[in-house]
Design a protein around this motif. Sequence first.
Motif, PDB file in Angstrom:
ATOM      1  N   ASP A  91       0.827  -1.210   0.000  1.00  0.00           N
ATOM      2  CA  ASP A  91       0.000   0.000   0.000  1.00  0.00           C
ATOM      3  C   ASP A  91       0.860   1.258   0.000  1.00  0.00           C
ATOM      4  N   LEU A  92       1.918   1.267   0.799  1.00  0.00           N
ATOM      5  CA  LEU A  92       2.792   2.431   0.868  1.00  0.00           C
ATOM      6  C   LEU A  92       3.501   2.676  -0.464  1.00  0.00           C
ATOM      7  N   PRO A 115       6.303  27.723  -3.630  1.00  0.00           N
ATOM      8  CA  PRO A 115       6.526  27.075  -2.335  1.00  0.00           C
ATOM      9  C   PRO A 115       5.462  26.018  -2.035  1.00  0.00           C
ATOM     10  N   VAL A 116       5.900  24.924  -1.453  1.00  0.00           N
ATOM     11  CA  VAL A 116       5.023  23.782  -1.176  1.00  0.00           C
ATOM     12  C   VAL A 116       5.025  23.478   0.316  1.00  0.00           C
ATOM     13  N   THR A 117       3.835  23.381   0.886  1.00  0.00           N
ATOM     14  CA  THR A 117       3.643  22.902   2.251  1.00  0.00           C
ATOM     15  C   THR A 117       2.897  21.582   2.189  1.00  0.00           C
ATOM     16  N   VAL A 118       3.303  20.624   2.999  1.00  0.00           N
ATOM     17  CA  VAL A 118       2.595  19.346   3.116  1.00  0.00           C
ATOM     18  C   VAL A 118       1.996  19.269   4.513  1.00  0.00           C
ATOM     19  N   LEU A 119       0.690  19.029   4.578  1.00  0.00           N
ATOM     20  CA  LEU A 119      -0.038  18.915   5.840  1.00  0.00           C
ATOM     21  C   LEU A 119      -0.594  17.511   5.967  1.00  0.00           C
ATOM     22  N   GLY A 120      -0.299  16.846   7.083  1.00  0.00           N
ATOM     23  CA  GLY A 120      -0.846  15.520   7.340  1.00  0.00           C
ATOM     24  C   GLY A 120      -1.631  15.515   8.635  1.00  0.00           C
ATOM     25  N   ALA A 125      -0.634  12.061   8.641  1.00  0.00           N
ATOM     26  CA  ALA A 125       0.678  12.611   8.996  1.00  0.00           C
ATOM     27  C   ALA A 125       1.766  11.569   8.778  1.00  0.00           C
ATOM     28  N   ALA A 126       1.492  10.338   9.174  1.00  0.00           N
ATOM     29  CA  ALA A 126       2.471   9.260   8.969  1.00  0.00           C
ATOM     30  C   ALA A 126       2.682   8.990   7.486  1.00  0.00           C
ATOM     31  N   ILE A 127       1.591   9.000   6.711  1.00  0.00           N
ATOM     32  CA  ILE A 127       1.710   8.782   5.273  1.00  0.00           C
ATOM     33  C   ILE A 127       2.502   9.914   4.630  1.00  0.00           C
ATOM     34  N   PHE A 149       1.013   7.547  14.191  1.00  0.00           N
ATOM     35  CA  PHE A 149       1.783   6.616  13.376  1.00  0.00           C
ATOM     36  C   PHE A 149       1.295   5.202  13.667  1.00  0.00           C
ATOM     37  N   PRO A 150       0.702   4.517  12.683  1.00  0.00           N
ATOM     38  CA  PRO A 150       0.276   3.139  12.914  1.00  0.00           C
ATOM     39  C   PRO A 150       1.485   2.242  13.134  1.00  0.00           C
ATOM     40  N   ALA A 151       1.235   1.097  13.723  1.00  0.00           N
ATOM     41  CA  ALA A 151       2.333   0.178  14.062  1.00  0.00           C
ATOM     42  C   ALA A 151       3.121  -0.255  12.832  1.00  0.00           C
ATOM     43  N   GLU A 152       2.485  -0.222  11.669  1.00  0.00           N
ATOM     44  CA  GLU A 152       3.146  -0.682  10.447  1.00  0.00           C
ATOM     45  C   GLU A 152       4.225   0.280   9.955  1.00  0.00           C
TER      46      GLU A 152
END
Length: 227
Positions: A91-92, A115-120, A125-127, A149-152
């Motif tokens: 999946d990742l 300019p680029v900002t990434v928001l999770g 957020a983990a992805i 953050f999931p365990a994976e």
Amino acid sequence: MQPQFFTTPRTARYISLGEPGPGIQHVWFCLHGREQSLQDFASQLVNLDTPERLLVLPEGLSRYALPALDTTPETAATVASWLAPDSSEADLADLTVYLNGLAAQVLAACPPNTPVTVLGFGHGAAIACRWLAAGRIPYDRLVLYASIFPAEIDRQATLAALPNRPVTVVTTTTDTFTSEAAGEGLVQDLQAAGLTAQLRYVSEGPLTLAALGASGEVPADPPSPAQ
């Protein structure tokens, strides 16, 4: 009996608040939380929607209906998740290809070096961190809101692979989220990975630039003089 994997093209969905074009001065890629609809996520970002700012909200590839008690199957909300526990690596990998392709398409339609900002948000957020750790997409800063953050996903290893860009960790003043989303531990892990990180607090309701650190939004380059 072991599952086998087969890679096939598929169609993803996203919401765009704003349109790419010469007037765009900031691009935000915003990744939603687990089991969250794009419409619900967009309602949290309405304060960021301005004429010079383009917000791109990609949807996770695992879409499904999440009926409430007072709805019928026809009116159930469509929500999405980013990965399944038993196929997280595949999946990742798919998500990296998907997000790289979407970002490349969007940025090609905006002025160079916008300019680029990434928001999770939440699991998003983990992805976001795993995606940016691959190092294929240029970005200027990362905002992690109520991060989980999931365990994976190995948090320390992922953060250590991130490019050296400033990170804003945003947490809520309410007790809606788990203690993991409180933010202090994530800031410590980011700093241990050699990244500049700051912690900000927000209350319930739509996010504001002030809460996200307006001064952290990199200014766009001035337009070139006409030839």
